[in-house]
Scaffold this motif. Structure first.
Motif, PDB file in Angstrom:
ATOM      1  N   PRO A  54      91.646  -5.283 -70.193  1.00  0.00           N
ATOM      2  CA  PRO A  54      92.810  -4.570 -69.676  1.00  0.00           C
ATOM      3  C   PRO A  54      92.586  -4.107 -68.236  1.00  0.00           C
ATOM      4  CG  PRO A  54      91.648  -3.248 -71.295  1.00  0.00           C
ATOM      5  CD  PRO A  54      90.952  -4.554 -71.237  1.00  0.00           C
ATOM      6  N   TRP A 102     103.828  -7.346 -69.654  1.00  0.00           N
ATOM      7  CA  TRP A 102     102.863  -6.280 -69.381  1.00  0.00           C
ATOM      8  C   TRP A 102     103.352  -4.941 -69.914  1.00  0.00           C
ATOM      9  CZ3 TRP A 102      98.060  -6.354 -67.111  1.00  0.00           C
ATOM     10  CH2 TRP A 102      97.653  -7.567 -66.560  1.00  0.00           C
ATOM     11  N   TRP A 108      97.944  -3.698 -69.665  1.00  0.00           N
ATOM     12  CA  TRP A 108      97.430  -4.844 -70.402  1.00  0.00           C
ATOM     13  C   TRP A 108      98.566  -5.801 -70.684  1.00  0.00           C
ATOM     14  CZ3 TRP A 108      97.063   0.176 -72.029  1.00  0.00           C
ATOM     15  CH2 TRP A 108      97.969   0.571 -73.003  1.00  0.00           C
TER      16      TRP A 108
END
Length: 117
Positions: free
Chosen positions: A60, A89, A108
């Motif tokens: 991440p 995202w 992430w």
């Protein structure tokens, strides 16, 4: 929190907040909570999630830094979520208790599951 205020708070120098700001400027949906929680509580949860993500081969954006900054902050924080307009995202941001400053931000990629059809 109004979009322009959130944009101002995300104008930091780290990669995660820059990416979150770009997503927000591209029409991302967002929400910011009025509820505050101890920063250490969030740091512990996301330290465990970071380990699990890495075990799955996911790195991440800025999550390790976010855990560190939350631990250093040590005071209550309120959280916000930004979901990119393309839904690829997710960004998680933490702000000071009064919402006047960004404490930490991470992002992430969402993992898209392929249809069996």
């Amino acid at each position: 929190m109004e979009r322009h205020l959130l944009e101002k708070l995300l104008a930091g120098d780290d990669e995660a907040s820059a990416a979150a700001l770009a997503a927000l400027r591209s029409g991302a949906a967002y929400s910011v909570s009025d509820t505050t929680y101890p920063a250490e509580q969030h740091a512990g949860v996301f330290a465990r999630r970071l380990r699990r993500m890495r075990q799955r081969g996911v790195e991440p954006l800025g999550l390790e830094r976010m855990v560190q900054l939350l631990r250093e902050h040590g005071r209550p924080v309120c959280g916000g979520l930004i979901g990119s307009a393309d839904q690829k995202w997710t960004f998680l941001c933490y702000f000071t208790e009064d919402g006047s400053a960004l404490v930490a931000c991470a992002g992430w990629q969402r993992i898209a599951k392929e249809s069996p059809l």
